[in-house]
Design a protein around this motif. Structure first.
Motif: not given
Length: 103
Positions: A69-75
Motif C-alpha cells: 500500500x505504501x509503495x502504491x500510494x507514495x509518501x
C-alpha cells in the motif's frame, strides 16, 4: 506499550490538538521521504514492535500488504491520509476500505 493499543484520547477532538505540532512535523517528514525510506522504516518498526498491541492492526495484518500500500500510494498521499486519521480517527474506514493494484 504491550498493554495499551492507543492513547486514551484517540478518537476525541483533543487527540489532534494536543499533538498538532508533532503530527505536523511527522507529516512533513513523511511527505519529503522516499518510498524506499518509508518502506524500510515500516519494516524496522514492524520488527521492533512485534507483540505490541496497536489499534487498527489486527493479528492477521501482514507487513508485506502494508508495504505494498505504501509503495502504491507514495509518501505524499500517505502523509495526507495519516493527517486525516490523526484529525478524525474513527473505528471504520481507512485502512479497511482501500483497494490497490501493485502493478
Amino acid at each position: 506499550t504491550r498493554f495499551q493499543s492507543a492513547p486514551l484520547d484517540i478518537g476525541t477532538p483533543h487527540f489532534y490538538t494536543a499533538r498538532q505540532q508533532r503530527i505536523t512535523t511527522e507529516v512533513q517528514r513523511i511527505t519529503q521521504s522516499s518510498a524506499e525510506q518509508l518502506l524500510q522504516e515500516l519494516r524496522d518498526a514492524w520488527d521492533q514492535k512485534q507483540g505490541y498491541a496497536c489499534i487498527g492492526l489486527g493479528p492477521k495484518t501482514d507487513v508485506d500488504a502494508l508495504c505494498a500500500v505504501v509503495q502504491c500510494i507514495g509518501p505524499s498521499i500517505l502523509s495526507e491520509l495519516l493527517l486525516e486519521v490523526a484529525k478524525f480517527y474513527t473505528m471504520s474506514g481507512f485502512p479497511d476500505l482501500i483497494l490497490w493494484h501493485p502493478e
